[in-house]
Motif scaffolding. Structure first.
Motif, PDB file in Angstrom:
ATOM      1  N   ARG A   1       5.267  -4.208  -6.442  1.00 28.12           N
ATOM      2  CA  ARG A   1       5.981  -5.226  -7.214  1.00 28.12           C
ATOM      3  C   ARG A   1       5.158  -6.502  -7.301  1.00 28.12           C
ATOM      4  NH1 ARG A   1       9.679  -9.423  -6.174  1.00 28.12           N
ATOM      5  NH2 ARG A   1      11.389  -9.617  -7.700  1.00 28.12           N
ATOM      6  N   ARG A   2       4.516  -6.866  -6.213  1.00 25.21           N
ATOM      7  CA  ARG A   2       3.706  -8.086  -6.191  1.00 25.21           C
ATOM      8  C   ARG A   2       2.536  -7.982  -7.174  1.00 25.21           C
ATOM      9  NH1 ARG A   2       2.783  -8.050  -1.111  1.00 25.21           N
ATOM     10  NH2 ARG A   2       4.512  -9.420  -0.556  1.00 25.21           N
ATOM     11  N   VAL A   3       1.858  -6.848  -7.166  1.00 22.60           N
ATOM     12  CA  VAL A   3       0.729  -6.646  -8.073  1.00 22.60           C
ATOM     13  C   VAL A   3       1.208  -6.605  -9.521  1.00 22.60           C
ATOM     14  CG1 VAL A   3      -1.066  -5.005  -8.765  1.00 22.60           C
ATOM     15  CG2 VAL A   3      -0.718  -5.526  -6.339  1.00 22.60           C
ATOM     16  N   LEU A   4       2.359  -5.988  -9.762  1.00 18.95           N
ATOM     17  CA  LEU A   4       2.913  -5.948 -11.118  1.00 18.95           C
ATOM     18  C   LEU A   4       3.199  -7.357 -11.633  1.00 18.95           C
ATOM     19  CD1 LEU A   4       4.112  -4.492 -13.574  1.00 18.95           C
ATOM     20  CD2 LEU A   4       6.256  -4.244 -12.279  1.00 18.95           C
ATOM     21  N   LEU A   5       3.801  -8.192 -10.815  1.00 17.68           N
ATOM     22  CA  LEU A   5       4.112  -9.554 -11.232  1.00 17.68           C
ATOM     23  C   LEU A   5       2.844 -10.358 -11.523  1.00 17.68           C
ATOM     24  CD1 LEU A   5       7.006 -10.348  -8.724  1.00 17.68           C
ATOM     25  CD2 LEU A   5       7.216 -10.099 -11.208  1.00 17.68           C
ATOM     26  N   ALA A   6       1.843 -10.228 -10.646  1.00 20.41           N
ATOM     27  CA  ALA A   6       0.584 -10.942 -10.868  1.00 20.41           C
ATOM     28  C   ALA A   6      -0.085 -10.487 -12.158  1.00 20.41           C
ATOM     29  CB  ALA A   6      -0.345 -10.731  -9.674  1.00 20.41           C
ATOM     30  N   GLY A   7      -0.066  -9.179 -12.406  1.00 20.26           N
ATOM     31  CA  GLY A   7      -0.663  -8.655 -13.627  1.00 20.26           C
ATOM     32  C   GLY A   7       0.044  -9.152 -14.874  1.00 20.26           C
TER      33      GLY A   7
ATOM     34  N   LEU B   1      15.427  -7.847 -11.735  1.00 23.14           N
ATOM     35  CA  LEU B   1      15.996  -6.504 -11.643  1.00 23.14           C
ATOM     36  C   LEU B   1      15.256  -5.547 -10.715  1.00 23.14           C
ATOM     37  CD1 LEU B   1      16.895  -5.934 -15.406  1.00 23.14           C
ATOM     38  CD2 LEU B   1      18.441  -6.571 -13.544  1.00 23.14           C
ATOM     39  N   VAL B   2      13.947  -5.700 -10.573  1.00 24.91           N
ATOM     40  CA  VAL B   2      13.199  -4.772  -9.709  1.00 24.91           C
ATOM     41  C   VAL B   2      13.369  -5.223  -8.267  1.00 24.91           C
ATOM     42  CG1 VAL B   2      10.934  -3.809  -9.154  1.00 24.91           C
ATOM     43  CG2 VAL B   2      11.573  -4.239 -11.543  1.00 24.91           C
ATOM     44  N   PRO B   3      13.812  -4.338  -7.373  1.00 25.98           N
ATOM     45  CA  PRO B   3      14.149  -4.726  -5.997  1.00 25.98           C
ATOM     46  C   PRO B   3      12.996  -5.380  -5.267  1.00 25.98           C
ATOM     47  CG  PRO B   3      14.929  -2.513  -6.461  1.00 25.98           C
ATOM     48  CD  PRO B   3      14.086  -2.915  -7.628  1.00 25.98           C
ATOM     49  N   GLY B   4      13.299  -6.472  -4.541  1.00 23.75           N
ATOM     50  CA  GLY B   4      12.287  -7.176  -3.781  1.00 23.75           C
ATOM     51  C   GLY B   4      11.705  -6.356  -2.660  1.00 23.75           C
ATOM     52  N   ARG B   5      12.473  -5.407  -2.122  1.00 26.79           N
ATOM     53  CA  ARG B   5      11.975  -4.593  -1.022  1.00 26.79           C
ATOM     54  C   ARG B   5      10.762  -3.768  -1.437  1.00 26.79           C
ATOM     55  NH1 ARG B   5      16.412  -1.136   1.970  1.00 26.79           N
ATOM     56  NH2 ARG B   5      17.153  -3.279   2.299  1.00 26.79           N
ATOM     57  N   LEU B   6      10.611  -3.511  -2.726  1.00 31.24           N
ATOM     58  CA  LEU B   6       9.483  -2.707  -3.196  1.00 31.24           C
ATOM     59  C   LEU B   6       8.167  -3.463  -3.109  1.00 31.24           C
ATOM     60  CD1 LEU B   6      11.128  -1.002  -6.287  1.00 31.24           C
ATOM     61  CD2 LEU B   6      10.798  -0.078  -4.002  1.00 31.24           C
ATOM     62  N   GLU B   7       8.211  -4.744  -2.745  1.00 25.59           N
ATOM     63  CA  GLU B   7       6.974  -5.484  -2.518  1.00 25.59           C
ATOM     64  C   GLU B   7       6.239  -4.970  -1.289  1.00 25.59           C
ATOM     65  OE1 GLU B   7       7.379  -9.953  -4.285  1.00 25.59           O
ATOM     66  OE2 GLU B   7       8.127  -9.592  -2.269  1.00 25.59           O
TER      67      GLU B   7
ATOM     68  N   LEU C   1       3.788   2.427 -12.927  1.00 20.79           N
ATOM     69  CA  LEU C   1       3.986   3.868 -12.848  1.00 20.79           C
ATOM     70  C   LEU C   1       4.286   4.305 -11.418  1.00 20.79           C
ATOM     71  CD1 LEU C   1       4.078   6.639 -14.087  1.00 20.79           C
ATOM     72  CD2 LEU C   1       1.583   6.754 -13.947  1.00 20.79           C
ATOM     73  N   SER C   2       3.605   3.730 -10.423  1.00 19.59           N
ATOM     74  CA  SER C   2       3.870   4.125  -9.041  1.00 19.59           C
ATOM     75  C   SER C   2       5.274   3.706  -8.613  1.00 19.59           C
ATOM     76  CB  SER C   2       2.817   3.534  -8.102  1.00 19.59           C
ATOM     77  OG  SER C   2       2.806   2.122  -8.163  1.00 19.59           O
ATOM     78  N   LEU C   3       5.790   2.589  -9.147  1.00 23.96           N
ATOM     79  CA  LEU C   3       7.174   2.201  -8.878  1.00 23.96           C
ATOM     80  C   LEU C   3       8.152   3.204  -9.483  1.00 23.96           C
ATOM     81  CD1 LEU C   3       7.010  -1.671  -9.414  1.00 23.96           C
ATOM     82  CD2 LEU C   3       7.601  -0.491  -7.292  1.00 23.96           C
TER      83      LEU C   3
ATOM     84  N   VAL D   1       1.047  13.934  -4.565  1.00 27.23           N
ATOM     85  CA  VAL D   1       0.185  12.914  -3.973  1.00 27.23           C
ATOM     86  C   VAL D   1       0.939  12.227  -2.841  1.00 27.23           C
ATOM     87  CG1 VAL D   1      -1.042  10.757  -4.422  1.00 27.23           C
ATOM     88  CG2 VAL D   1      -1.055  12.570  -6.131  1.00 27.23           C
ATOM     89  N   ARG D   2       0.244  11.912  -1.762  1.00 23.34           N
ATOM     90  CA  ARG D   2       0.881  11.198  -0.658  1.00 23.34           C
ATOM     91  C   ARG D   2       1.411   9.849  -1.151  1.00 23.34           C
ATOM     92  NH1 ARG D   2      -3.888  12.985   1.831  1.00 23.34           N
ATOM     93  NH2 ARG D   2      -4.793  10.910   1.532  1.00 23.34           N
ATOM     94  N   PRO D   3       2.550   9.393  -0.606  1.00 21.79           N
ATOM     95  CA  PRO D   3       3.116   8.110  -1.061  1.00 21.79           C
ATOM     96  C   PRO D   3       2.133   6.956  -1.001  1.00 21.79           C
ATOM     97  CG  PRO D   3       4.703   9.277   0.302  1.00 21.79           C
ATOM     98  CD  PRO D   3       3.427  10.067   0.371  1.00 21.79           C
ATOM     99  N   ALA D   4       1.273   6.934   0.031  1.00 22.71           N
ATOM    100  CA  ALA D   4       0.321   5.827   0.170  1.00 22.71           C
ATOM    101  C   ALA D   4      -0.726   5.821  -0.931  1.00 22.71           C
ATOM    102  CB  ALA D   4      -0.368   5.889   1.530  1.00 22.71           C
ATOM    103  N   ASP D   5      -0.899   6.942  -1.647  1.00 18.85           N
ATOM    104  CA  ASP D   5      -1.908   7.040  -2.701  1.00 18.85           C
ATOM    105  C   ASP D   5      -1.296   7.067  -4.097  1.00 18.85           C
ATOM    106  OD1 ASP D   5      -4.087   7.137  -0.949  1.00 18.85           O
ATOM    107  OD2 ASP D   5      -3.859   9.286  -0.639  1.00 18.85           O
ATOM    108  N   ALA D   6       0.012   6.783  -4.197  1.00 14.97           N
ATOM    109  CA  ALA D   6       0.671   6.880  -5.506  1.00 14.97           C
ATOM    110  C   ALA D   6       0.088   5.891  -6.504  1.00 14.97           C
ATOM    111  CB  ALA D   6       2.172   6.651  -5.344  1.00 14.97           C
ATOM    112  N   GLY D   7      -0.147   4.660  -6.079  1.00 12.40           N
ATOM    113  CA  GLY D   7      -0.730   3.667  -6.981  1.00 12.40           C
ATOM    114  C   GLY D   7      -2.131   4.053  -7.402  1.00 12.40           C
ATOM    115  N   LEU D   8      -2.907   4.587  -6.465  1.00  8.13           N
ATOM    116  CA  LEU D   8      -4.260   5.039  -6.782  1.00  8.13           C
ATOM    117  C   LEU D   8      -4.236   6.145  -7.823  1.00  8.13           C
ATOM    118  CD1 LEU D   8      -7.316   5.228  -6.253  1.00  8.13           C
ATOM    119  CD2 LEU D   8      -6.783   6.765  -4.355  1.00  8.13           C
ATOM    120  N   ALA D   9      -3.362   7.130  -7.640  1.00 13.06           N
ATOM    121  CA  ALA D   9      -3.269   8.231  -8.593  1.00 13.06           C
ATOM    122  C   ALA D   9      -2.832   7.731  -9.966  1.00 13.06           C
ATOM    123  CB  ALA D   9      -2.292   9.290  -8.081  1.00 13.06           C
ATOM    124  N   SER D  10      -1.925   6.750  -9.988  1.00  7.84           N
ATOM    125  CA  SER D  10      -1.479   6.179 -11.262  1.00  7.84           C
ATOM    126  C   SER D  10      -2.621   5.462 -11.967  1.00  7.84           C
ATOM    127  CB  SER D  10      -0.327   5.195 -11.010  1.00  7.84           C
ATOM    128  OG  SER D  10       0.748   5.835 -10.364  1.00  7.84           O
TER     129      SER D  10
END
Length: 511
Positions: A92-98, A202-208, A137-139, A405-414
Motif C-alpha cells: 500500500r505504501r509503494v502504491l501511494l508513493a507511485g 478504502l484500501v486497508p491500512g494494515r496492508l502497508e 496487482l499483488s494487493l 508464488v510464495r506470498p513474500a514474492d507476490a510483488g516481485l512476480a507482479s
C-alpha cells in the motif's frame, strides 16, 4: 476501515454479512483496478496526440518517439525494482508513493514548454507507473484467495488492463481535438489524484505491512538490470530508425548483453537478490512470462499501427481515430469477463490457447486492409475478434504469472509479468516497425521509374506486413503454450480453479 476486508462469505463477530463483505472487497478491487487502468491509459494516450504535441513543444520527428519511449523505458526497466520494493516496504505504501509521483509528473508534462521538460516529466511518470502496477496487482492477489474470487478479480484486472490501452487512444483523440494536447497529460494527473484519495480511504491500512523485514538493498542487481534493460530497449527502438547494423545500435546490444550477464552473476551471489532466479520455477511463472512477452509484442504494435493506418491512410482525424477504438475496448472487456467462466468449463490452458488463436485470426483478417478501404469494411470485424481474444489470453497469463508464488514474492512476480510485457512490446514494436518500413520502402522503389505507387498504398503494404507477422507470433505463442504443458491435464473446477495449472515437472505449492 483498518483491517483487511474478509473474503466472500466470511463474517466478523457475526455482524458482517456476506453481501456487505463482498461490497467492501468490490470497492477495494475497483480502486486497485483503477490504478492499473491509469497506468495502461498513459501508455497509449499520447499516440493520437503526437503531431499536436510536436507542434506545441517544438519536438523533432525523432523527438516524438521519445515522448512514448521515455515513459516505456522507465516503466519497463524499473518494474522489477517496484515489485521488490512492494514486497519489502509494504504494498500500500509503494502504491501511494507511485500514484503521487505519477500525478505530479503528468501535471508537469502538460505544463512543459520545452522538449527536455516533457521527456523528463514522462520519464518520471514511467517511474511512478513502475511502482503502481506491481503493488496494485499483488494487493489484488492477497485480498482474493485462490478459486472463484480470484478468477473474478483477475477478470476485472484483465478488462481494465486491456481496455486502458484502447481507452487511451480514444481519450487522447477526444482531448486533443477539443481541449488541446496538454489535457492528454492533465487528465492522467487528475485520474491518478482521484485514485490516490480513494486508496487512502478504502484500501486497508494494515496492508502497508511488508511480508518480511526489509533486507539489504540489492544495489548491484538494481543497477545492472535497469541499465541493461534500458540499453536493450534503446537499441531495439533505434534499430527501427537507424538499422540493425548501425554502430550505436550494436553498441547498445553489446552493452545490454554484458550488463544483463552481470545481473545474473550478481543475483546468484546476493543474499537477498532483486530477482531470485528460482522464481521462474515457482508455479507457472517461467512459461507464463515467456508467452506474455510474445503477447506484449503484438499488443503494443497493434495500438501503434492501427491509429496510423486510420489517420495516414483512411484520413481519419484524432477524434474519429479515438472513437473507433470503442468496439475494441468493449470486445476486450467481454473477453476478460468470459475468461474465468471459460477456464472453469474447458480448462485454463485451453482457454488461453483459444484466446491466442482468436487474436491470430483477427490479425490475419486485419492484414487484408486496403488503401481505399473503410473502417466498417476493413477494421471493425478484425478488431472485435482481436479484443475478445486479447481479454481472454491476458487474464489467463496474468493469473499464471503470479499463481503458486510464495506470498513474500507476490510483488516481485507482479512486477516481472509487467516487465516481460513491456520489454516484449518494445522488442515487437522495433521489429514490426523495421519490417513495415522496409516493406513500404520496397513497394515505393518497385514503381519508382513508373507512375509510382501512391504513398497511402505503400504505407498500407507496410501495415499489412506488421499485422501478418503479428498473427504468426500469436500462432507460435498458442503452439508454445500447449507444448509447455504437454502431458498436463487442464484443471476443471466449477468452484473456480487457479487461473492456470502448474507446469509439468514443477511441484504444486500448497496455499
Amino acid at each position: 476501515m483498518s483491517g483487511t476486508p474478509p473474503a466472500d462469505g466470511q463474517t466478523t463477530r457475526g455482524q458482517t454479512t456476506r453481501p456487505r463483505a463482498s461490497a467492501r472487497l468490490g470497492a477495494v478491487l475497483a480502486v486497485l483496478a483503477s490504478a492499473q487502468f491509469a497506468v495502461a491509459l498513459s501508455t497509449s494516450i499520447v499516440n493520437v496526440a503526437l503531431p499536436a504535441v510536436r507542434d506545441g513543444v517544438g519536438l523533432s520527428d525523432a523527438g516524438m518517439s521519445w515522448v512514448v519511449n521515455s515513459y516505456g523505458l522507465a516503466f519497463g526497466a524499473l518494474l522489477l525494482l517496484g515489485g521488490r520494493a512492494a514486497d519489502l516496504l509494504g504494498r500500500r505504501r509503494v502504491l501511494l508513493a507511485g500514484l503521487l509521483l505519477f500525478a505530479v509528473s503528468a501535471l508537469a508534462a502538460g505544463l512543459a514548454s520545452a522538449p527536455w521538460m516533457l521527456v523528463t516529466a514522462r520519464t518520471a511518470q514511467g517511474v511512478g507507473a513502475a511502482a503502481i502496477a506491481p503493488a496494485a496487482l499483488s494487493l489484488v492477489m492477497r485480498l482474493h484467495p485462490s478459486g472463484h474470487a480470484r478468477g473474478r478479480a483477475l477478470g476485472v484486472w484483465g478488462a481494465v488492463s486491456g481496455a486502458g490501452g484502447a481507452a487511451g487512444v480514444l481519450l487522447g483523440g477526444v482531448l486533443t481535438q477539443t481541449l488541446g494536447w496538454p489535457w492528454v497529460f492533465h487528465a492522467s494527473a487528475i485520474g491518478a489524484a482521484v485514485v490516490l484519495v480513494a486508496t487512502l480511504r478504502l484500501v486497508p491500512g494494515r496492508l502497508e505491512e511488508p511480508e518480511r523485514a526489509p533486507a539489504r538493498l540489492d544495489l548491484a542487481g538494481t543497477l545492472t538490470v535497469t541499465t541493461g534493460l534500458v540499453a536493450l530497449v534503446y537499441g531495439l527502438t533505434a534499430a527501427g530508425r537507424s538499422g540493425w547494423t548501425d554502430p550505436l545500435v550494436l553498441g547498445a546490444f553489446g552493452a545490454a548483453a554484458v550488463l544483463l550477464a552481470l545481473f545474473v552473476f550478481a543475483e546468484r551471489r546476493h543474499p537477498d537478490p532483486l530477482l531470485p532466479l528460482g522464481i521462474f520455477s515457482q508455479g507457472s511463472v517461467g512459461p507464463a512470462n515467456l508467452v506474455m512477452a510474445l503477447l506484449g509484442s503484438v499488443w503494443v504494435g497493434l495500438f501503434f499501427f492501427l491509429p496510423l493506418y486510420q489517420q495516414q491512410v483512411l484520413g481519419a482525424g484524432p477524434l474519429e481515430a479515438g472513437l473507433s477504438q470503442l468496439p475494441l475496448a468493449a470486445a476486450n472487456m467481454l473477453g476478460s469477463a468470459l475468461a474465468p467462466v471459460l477456464a472453469r468449463r474447458v480448462g485454463a490452458y485451453r482457454a488461453l490457447v483459444a484466446g491466442l488463436a482468436i487474436q491470430a485470426v483477427g490479425l490475419l483478417w486485419l492484414a487484408r486492409i486496403s488503401a481505399d478501404g473503410t473502417f466498417l469494411t476493413d477494421v471493425l470485424g478484425p478488431i472485435l475478434l482481436i479484443g475478445l481474444g486479447l481479454g481472454m489470453a491476458f487474464v489467463q497469463l496474468t493469473g499464471a504469472a503470479v499463481s503458486g508464488v510464495r506470498p513474500a514474492d507476490a510483488g516481485l512476480a507482479s512486477g516481472l509479468v509487467n516487465t516481460t510485457r513491456q520489454i516484449g512490446g518494445s522488442v515487437g514494436l522495433a521489429v514490426l516497425g523495421t519490417l513495415a518500413a522496409a516493406r513500404t520502402a520496397g513497394a515505393t522503389a518497385r514503381t519508382a521509374g513508373a507512375a509510382g505507387l501512391p504513398h497511402a498504398a505503400a504505407l498500407t503494404e507496410g501495415y499489412r506486413t506488421a499485422f501478418l507477422v503479428s498473427a504468426a507470433v500469436l500462432g507460435a505463442a498458442a503452439v508454445l503454450s500447449r507444448l509447455l504443458v504437454r502431458g498436463t491435464e487442464p484443471e476443471r473446477d466449477t468452484a473456480g480453479a487457479d487461473p492456470l495449472p502448474h507446469s509439468p515437472g514443477t511441484p504444486t505449492k500448497t496455499r
